[in-house]
Design an enzyme around this catalytic site. Structure first.
Site, mmCIF file in Angstrom:
data_model
loop_
_atom_site.group_PDB
_atom_site.id
_atom_site.type_symbol
_atom_site.label_atom_id
_atom_site.label_comp_id
_atom_site.label_asym_id
_atom_site.label_seq_id
_atom_site.Cartn_x
_atom_site.Cartn_y
_atom_site.Cartn_z
ATOM 1 N N ILE A 84 -10.386 -7.586 0.049
ATOM 2 C CA ILE A 84 -9.476 -6.681 0.760
ATOM 3 C C ILE A 84 -10.160 -5.343 1.012
ATOM 4 C CG2 ILE A 84 -7.294 -5.441 0.615
ATOM 5 C CD1 ILE A 84 -6.265 -7.798 -1.107
ATOM 6 N N ARG A 124 -0.810 -4.185 -6.262
ATOM 7 C CA ARG A 124 0.327 -4.544 -7.101
ATOM 8 C C ARG A 124 0.954 -3.275 -7.662
ATOM 9 N NH1 ARG A 124 0.424 -8.663 -4.960
ATOM 10 N NH2 ARG A 124 0.612 -10.777 -5.773
ATOM 11 N N GLU A 131 10.042 -4.669 -8.615
ATOM 12 C CA GLU A 131 10.399 -5.123 -7.273
ATOM 13 C C GLU A 131 11.572 -6.087 -7.392
ATOM 14 O OE1 GLU A 131 7.066 -6.767 -5.203
ATOM 15 O OE2 GLU A 131 5.993 -4.855 -5.113
ATOM 16 N N HIS A 185 6.753 -4.886 0.226
ATOM 17 C CA HIS A 185 5.777 -5.918 -0.145
ATOM 18 C C HIS A 185 5.612 -6.956 0.979
ATOM 19 C CE1 HIS A 185 3.782 -7.863 -3.885
ATOM 20 N NE2 HIS A 185 3.116 -8.179 -2.783
ATOM 21 N N ILE A 186 5.311 -6.451 2.164
ATOM 22 C CA ILE A 186 5.177 -7.312 3.337
ATOM 23 C C ILE A 186 3.772 -7.310 3.927
ATOM 24 C CG2 ILE A 186 7.609 -7.092 3.994
ATOM 25 C CD1 ILE A 186 6.700 -4.979 6.076
ATOM 26 N N ALA A 187 2.868 -6.494 3.375
ATOM 27 C CA ALA A 187 1.568 -6.294 4.011
ATOM 28 C C ALA A 187 0.732 -7.567 4.083
ATOM 29 C CB ALA A 187 0.792 -5.196 3.283
#
Length: 320
Positions: free
Chosen positions: A151, A232, A261, A280-282
């Site tokens: 990443i 995270r 979450e 938390h959609i990336a």
């Protein structure tokens, strides 16, 4: 040998006919309902999906779990799994491009006035004079990346196109691309924090990284800097971040991950004007299922042939 594919939003079960044709000796089963997973997994040897402690304890024959996610901290919270001989593999490397795009979407939302313009649009307000003087471009600014895995490298590759100076820290600082100015060991985290205009956190969640970006680290950052959390929740101290944002000791932040979450409705984070929150959609992409299945197919072949370690096999004690 039974292979169970758990409930998932990516349609991983659509690969079952092809997998069954390729491996007729195996039994492929799909559990469409998360509440039924414990019953389905009882006699499964291989599992592709998410689970909790109750589900794991129901599995009597399990030998290998393929996580559909890059993050595996939820699995490692199950002590019986950590102590067992069950192999755990992740989907690490599948979300580099989409996470990198999300990082720059978050940064540009602030630097190009997009977020503020959305608010003005809701008010039917043409605020050219209010927004335009605040805009900045990324040219010549410094991007700091904490965690230079798949990443982090995807983020750096895109930062190059913005003519940014790139510095990074990693537990294993090796194979530095030419366009990265510095790749340091984690011991030089403070140097990164002091020099960066934009800091992106992409390290995995482990006992060693829990709370690694706390009040002391945030205090090292420029007051004009922006902090982006992408891996995270629990790595960035949310209370320390909120305080720094309220006191304007940090210009802006964007978080896609939180602890806990979902983010509770009464969390103070919701109301911070200089914080961008995404749920938390990336990691979302039209290619997500395809990428996960590529890893699963490769690992399934390796598993059946006894070729270990599998791709992205986790050291359950190390946490990565």
């Amino acid at each position: 040998m039974k292979v169970l594919i758990g409930a998932n939003p990516m349609g991983l079960e659509k690969a079952m006919p092809e997998l069954q044709a390729q491996y007729p000796e195996l039994e492929f089963v799909h559990c469409p309902n998360r509440d039924e997973t414990a019953r389905y997994i009882a006699d499964a040897d291989i599992y592709l999906g998410w689970l909790n402690r109750e589900i794991f304890l129901a599995a009597k024959r399990l030998r290998w779990i393929q996580s559909p996610s890059s993050g595996i901290n939820y699995y490692l919270e199950i002590p019986e799994l950590v102590e067992s001989d069950v192999i755990l593999t992740s989907a690490r490397g599948t979300h580099g491009a989409c996470l990198a795009e999300s990082v720059f979407g978050m940064i540009l939302a602030f630097t190009r006035g997009i977020r503020e313009s959305i608010f003005r649009q809701q008010e039917h307000l043409w605020d050219n004079r209010g927004i335009r003087p605040k805009l900045v471009e990324l040219t010549g600014s410094t991007l700091g990346i904490i965690g230079f895995g798949a990443i982090g490298r995807a983020i750096a590759k895109r930062a190059q196109a913005f003519d940014m100076r790139i510095v990074a820290v990693d537990v294993v600082p090796q194979d530095k691309p030419d366009y990265v100015a510095e790749l340091w060991p984690l011991e030089r985290l403070d140097d990164l924090l002091r020099s960066a205009d934009y800091v992106v956190v992409t390290v995995p969640y482990t006992p060693q990284t829990e709370g690694m970006i706390g009040a002391a680290q945030i205090a090292q950052m420029k007051p004009t800097a922006m902090l982006v959390g992408m891996s995270r929740g629990g790595i960035i101290d949310q209370e320390a971040l909120a305080q720094a944002l309220r006191e304007k000791r940090l210009a802006a932040a964007a978080l896609d991950v939180f602890k806990p979450e979902p983010l509770p409705p009464d969390s103070e984070l919701w109301d911070l004007e200089n914080l961008l929150i995404t749920p938390h959609i990336a990691g979302g992409t039209q290619f997500e299922g395809q990428h996960i299945l590529e890893i699963f197919r490769e690992n399934l072949e390796r598993f059946l042939q006894g070729r270990f370690p599998l791709r992205n096999q986790i050291d359950k004690r190390q946490g990565f």
